[in-house]
Design a protein around this motif. Sequence first.
Motif, PDB file in Angstrom:
ATOM      1  N   GLN A 165       0.807  -1.187  -0.066  1.00  0.00           N
ATOM      2  CA  GLN A 165       0.060   0.018  -0.133  1.00  0.00           C
ATOM      3  C   GLN A 165       0.818   1.148  -0.148  1.00  0.00           C
ATOM      4  O   GLN A 165       0.367   2.342  -0.361  1.00  0.00           O
ATOM      5  N   ILE A 195       1.203   2.660  -3.360  1.00  0.00           N
ATOM      6  CA  ILE A 195      -0.063   3.619  -3.800  1.00  0.00           C
ATOM      7  C   ILE A 195       0.240   4.789  -3.232  1.00  0.00           C
ATOM      8  O   ILE A 195      -0.185   5.993  -3.828  1.00  0.00           O
ATOM      9  N   LEU A 196       0.421   5.060  -1.801  1.00  0.00           N
ATOM     10  CA  LEU A 196       0.670   6.263  -1.021  1.00  0.00           C
ATOM     11  C   LEU A 196       1.335   7.201  -1.456  1.00  0.00           C
ATOM     12  O   LEU A 196       1.212   8.440  -1.912  1.00  0.00           O
ATOM     13  N   LEU A 215      -0.093   8.463  -4.922  1.00  0.00           N
ATOM     14  CA  LEU A 215      -0.899   9.490  -4.622  1.00  0.00           C
ATOM     15  C   LEU A 215      -0.314  10.750  -3.984  1.00  0.00           C
ATOM     16  O   LEU A 215      -0.588  11.851  -4.584  1.00  0.00           O
ATOM     17  N   ALA A 275      -4.940   9.162 -12.899  1.00  0.00           N
ATOM     18  CA  ALA A 275      -4.912   9.481 -11.498  1.00  0.00           C
ATOM     19  C   ALA A 275      -5.213  10.949 -11.337  1.00  0.00           C
ATOM     20  O   ALA A 275      -6.131  11.542 -10.363  1.00  0.00           O
ATOM     21  N   PHE A 314      -7.403  13.576  -3.051  1.00  0.00           N
ATOM     22  CA  PHE A 314      -6.266  12.756  -2.741  1.00  0.00           C
ATOM     23  C   PHE A 314      -7.179  11.418  -2.273  1.00  0.00           C
ATOM     24  O   PHE A 314      -6.543  10.408  -2.835  1.00  0.00           O
ATOM     25  N   VAL A 315      -8.446  11.303  -1.826  1.00  0.00           N
ATOM     26  CA  VAL A 315      -9.252  10.281  -1.497  1.00  0.00           C
ATOM     27  C   VAL A 315      -9.711   9.697  -2.903  1.00  0.00           C
ATOM     28  O   VAL A 315      -9.732   8.548  -3.273  1.00  0.00           O
ATOM     29  N   TRP A 339      -7.453   7.525  -5.233  1.00  0.00           N
ATOM     30  CA  TRP A 339      -6.760   6.207  -4.658  1.00  0.00           C
ATOM     31  C   TRP A 339      -7.080   5.048  -5.377  1.00  0.00           C
ATOM     32  O   TRP A 339      -6.344   4.401  -5.864  1.00  0.00           O
ATOM     33  N   THR A 370      -5.027   5.240  -8.594  1.00  0.00           N
ATOM     34  CA  THR A 370      -3.758   4.798  -8.338  1.00  0.00           C
ATOM     35  C   THR A 370      -3.289   3.469  -8.151  1.00  0.00           C
ATOM     36  O   THR A 370      -2.428   2.684  -8.658  1.00  0.00           O
ATOM     37  N   ALA A 371      -4.342   2.837  -7.214  1.00  0.00           N
ATOM     38  CA  ALA A 371      -4.185   1.432  -6.753  1.00  0.00           C
ATOM     39  C   ALA A 371      -4.156   0.481  -7.953  1.00  0.00           C
ATOM     40  O   ALA A 371      -3.476  -0.459  -8.068  1.00  0.00           O
TER      41      ALA A 371
END
Length: 221
Positions: free
Chosen positions: A68, A71-72, A75, A150, A194-195, A198, A201-202
């Motif tokens: 994860q 992903i972060l 982001l 994204a 940002f949310v 997600w 991006t994932a």
Amino acid sequence: MGLVSSALIVVDTRVLGYRQPVKITEFVWPVTGLYLGPVAIAAYRRWARPQSPRWQQRHGRPPKRPRQIAILTGLCVCGAHCALGVILGEVVVSVSGIRIGGDTLWAGYISDYSGAVTVGVTFRYFASVRRGRQRMWDALVTVAKADLLAVTAFEIALFIWLAISRNVTAAEPSMDPTSPVFWFFIQIGLACGFVAAWPATAWLVRRGIKVAPRRGPDRTR
């Protein structure tokens, strides 16, 4: 709080010496602090600070990073593009007085999105080791493949929030770039983006299209 959070991250990397192995992240994390504030500091200290040579000299091997975190990190890079894009875009619209349909909202949308893409291409351009037209072509292709989806999801959420802010939540005088209230609402919109970005991006990370920044001149996707 955003400004203080950003400054604290800069001090930690530049003054206290917790330099990041991937130089682009030394720019990305302070920008993330601008809109996520203390949340960005917590994420930075948990996942980014242990990657610095100084931290590893003092504490040994860094903790294992779960998937994860890729992903972060992706982001945060996407968010840096969009945050700088909206700052540049809104200032340009405010200074130039550009209006579409008698309003600055749509002009801001176009300027903000263009700014985010421009910042993304600039990041990729300086990350590429190739020269001249090949270097620019690398930057454009990488942004189109690894960033555009994204960034678009991020910007759509931001634009929806700005429309709500302009027409429902805040009075018109407050929604002006010369007002701190305006930038507070921008900060909330960036957090929403940002949310919203997600899932995209994932998906990009799972498909191997977008990878976490790595040490090396051309490994910053």
